[in-house]
Motif scaffolding. Sequence first.
Motif, mmCIF file in Angstrom:
data_model
loop_
_atom_site.group_PDB
_atom_site.id
_atom_site.type_symbol
_atom_site.label_atom_id
_atom_site.label_comp_id
_atom_site.label_asym_id
_atom_site.label_seq_id
_atom_site.Cartn_x
_atom_site.Cartn_y
_atom_site.Cartn_z
ATOM 1 N N SER A 23 -1.291 3.001 -2.708
ATOM 2 C CA SER A 23 -2.393 2.033 -2.613
ATOM 3 C C SER A 23 -3.311 2.091 -3.820
ATOM 4 N N THR A 49 -7.170 1.788 -2.818
ATOM 5 C CA THR A 49 -7.495 0.689 -1.920
ATOM 6 C C THR A 49 -6.751 0.924 -0.604
ATOM 7 N N SER A 50 -6.993 0.100 0.392
ATOM 8 C CA SER A 50 -6.264 0.151 1.669
ATOM 9 C C SER A 50 -6.201 1.562 2.264
ATOM 10 N N ASP A 61 -9.684 3.859 -0.580
ATOM 11 C CA ASP A 61 -10.744 3.305 -1.410
ATOM 12 C C ASP A 61 -11.873 4.299 -1.691
ATOM 13 N N SER A 76 -11.802 7.221 -6.559
ATOM 14 C CA SER A 76 -12.094 6.472 -7.780
ATOM 15 C C SER A 76 -12.883 7.385 -8.722
#
Length: 144
Positions: A51, A63-64, A67, A70
């Motif tokens: 993801s 993501t998904s 998330d 990062s």
Amino acid sequence: MNTRLSPLAAGLLGLAVGAGIVGGAWAITAANGPVDPGIFTLKGTFDLTDSVVPDGTGGCGGTSGYDDISDGTSVTVYSAAGSVIATGALSNSRYDEGGDCSFDVNVPDVPKGEKFYKVEVSHRGTLQLTAAEAENGRFGGSLG
């Protein structure tokens, strides 16, 4: 005309020059701050393999359900007893052709002296590494 310094004058001149050199070295050292031999920076890498979304600048994030992964995501270092002893963050994300996202891990001011360390990225559970692995920049984790 050839003038020579007296032994006393030569000694005083040498003392002044030597003191200036030592004082200059102390000033440079003080400006850079002392390095505490009882701490180290935990370094390594963390890879997200599922993801992943590129950010368009060569970086990436999750993501998904991923998330929370990062640049800037918290990295927590725990002692062998489970106490929080240092914190840092993921940085310098890189999106690779295989679709994975790699981050640098840097956690400064980790106290030396533990037999092993536990490292947690976000809230994703801890990974354990020996003191030698931690102090030598050999942390490596992945998720996905």
